[in-house]
Design an enzyme around this catalytic site. Structure first.
Site, PDB file in Angstrom:
ATOM      1  N   CYS A  71       1.288 -49.440 -21.988  1.00  0.00           N
ATOM      2  CA  CYS A  71       2.660 -49.852 -22.255  1.00  0.00           C
ATOM      3  C   CYS A  71       2.853 -49.989 -23.760  1.00  0.00           C
ATOM      4  O   CYS A  71       2.067 -50.669 -24.424  1.00  0.00           O
ATOM      5  CB  CYS A  71       2.912 -51.180 -21.539  1.00  0.00           C
ATOM      6  SG  CYS A  71       4.253 -52.156 -22.187  1.00  0.00           S
ATOM      7  N   GLU A  72       3.876 -49.346 -24.277  1.00  0.00           N
ATOM      8  CA  GLU A  72       4.097 -49.395 -25.720  1.00  0.00           C
ATOM      9  C   GLU A  72       4.598 -50.759 -26.200  1.00  0.00           C
ATOM     10  O   GLU A  72       4.602 -51.024 -27.390  1.00  0.00           O
ATOM     11  CB  GLU A  72       5.061 -48.301 -26.166  1.00  0.00           C
ATOM     12  CG  GLU A  72       6.473 -48.443 -25.687  1.00  0.00           C
ATOM     13  CD  GLU A  72       7.355 -47.268 -26.063  1.00  0.00           C
ATOM     14  OE1 GLU A  72       8.548 -47.504 -26.327  1.00  0.00           O
ATOM     15  OE2 GLU A  72       6.865 -46.116 -26.103  1.00  0.00           O
ATOM     16  N   CYS A 142       1.286 -55.593 -17.864  1.00  0.00           N
ATOM     17  CA  CYS A 142       2.120 -56.498 -18.672  1.00  0.00           C
ATOM     18  C   CYS A 142       2.988 -57.384 -17.775  1.00  0.00           C
ATOM     19  O   CYS A 142       3.417 -58.454 -18.193  1.00  0.00           O
ATOM     20  CB  CYS A 142       2.982 -55.716 -19.663  1.00  0.00           C
ATOM     21  SG  CYS A 142       4.082 -54.503 -18.933  1.00  0.00           S
TER      22      CYS A 142
END
Length: 179
Positions: A71-72, A142
């Site tokens: 996940c960026e 996340c």
């Protein structure tokens, strides 16, 4: 990257001289480079000419392609599977190349929504297919390890191009093949 990982580890209050952490910055840097190796690849390199003439105009689908990405937003993993289908118009893509395209884009800092579109648009561009459909379902660390901590949530995204978007029967065939 090794020095940056050392600073991060120190930043959380750990001692880099502790036996278990002595080589961790180097290992972490190598792991992070591996997890993001998609940046060193192009679609042309991945396909490597594996586009073959074909008279087929029926749907081709590769289902349950496992994927791993970061996940960026939090640099935490999301893990899932991609389902990719296309309708060829004169040529077909080598089977393994579909999975390699998924991997190339997944092995970059990503959001699932963009990953789905990138795969679909690349398959469309490479094959000149009359339509492409991509569905990705993934679990995001996340959301599972931090924040709301929901362990059973799954995110599903889709990208439908050409006949998959414009022709309801093509879309329904794709969706029925997933069941």
């Amino acid at each position: 990257m090794k020095e940056h990982f050392a600073r991060i580890i120190e930043g959380i209050g750990e001692d880099l001289n502790r036996p278990g952490l002595v080589d961790t910055p180097e290992r972490a840097a190598k792991a992070f480079a591996f997890l993001n190796r998609g940046y060193s690849e192009t679609v042309e390199q991945v396909v490597n000419g594996a586009l073959f003439p074909s008279d087929s105009s029926e749907m081709i689908m590769v289902k349950d392609i496992e994927l791993y990405s970061l996940c960026e937003h939090h640099l935490l993993p999301f893990i899932g599977k991609a389902h990719v289908a296309y309708i060829p118009t004169g040529s077909v893509l080598g089977l393994s190349k579909v999975a390699r395209i998924v991997d190339m884009f997944a092995r970059r800092l990503q959001i699932q929504e963009q990953l789905t579109v990138q795969i679909a648009e690349s398959i469309q561009e490479i094959t000149n297919a009359s339509g492409v459909g991509v569905i990705i379902e993934a679990q995001h660390m996340c959301m599972m390890m931090r924040g709301v901590e929901k362990q059973n949530s799954v995110m599903k995204t889709s990208a439908m191009l050409g006949s998959f978007r414009n022709n309801p029967s093509t879309r329904m065939e794709f969706l029925s093949l997933l069941r």
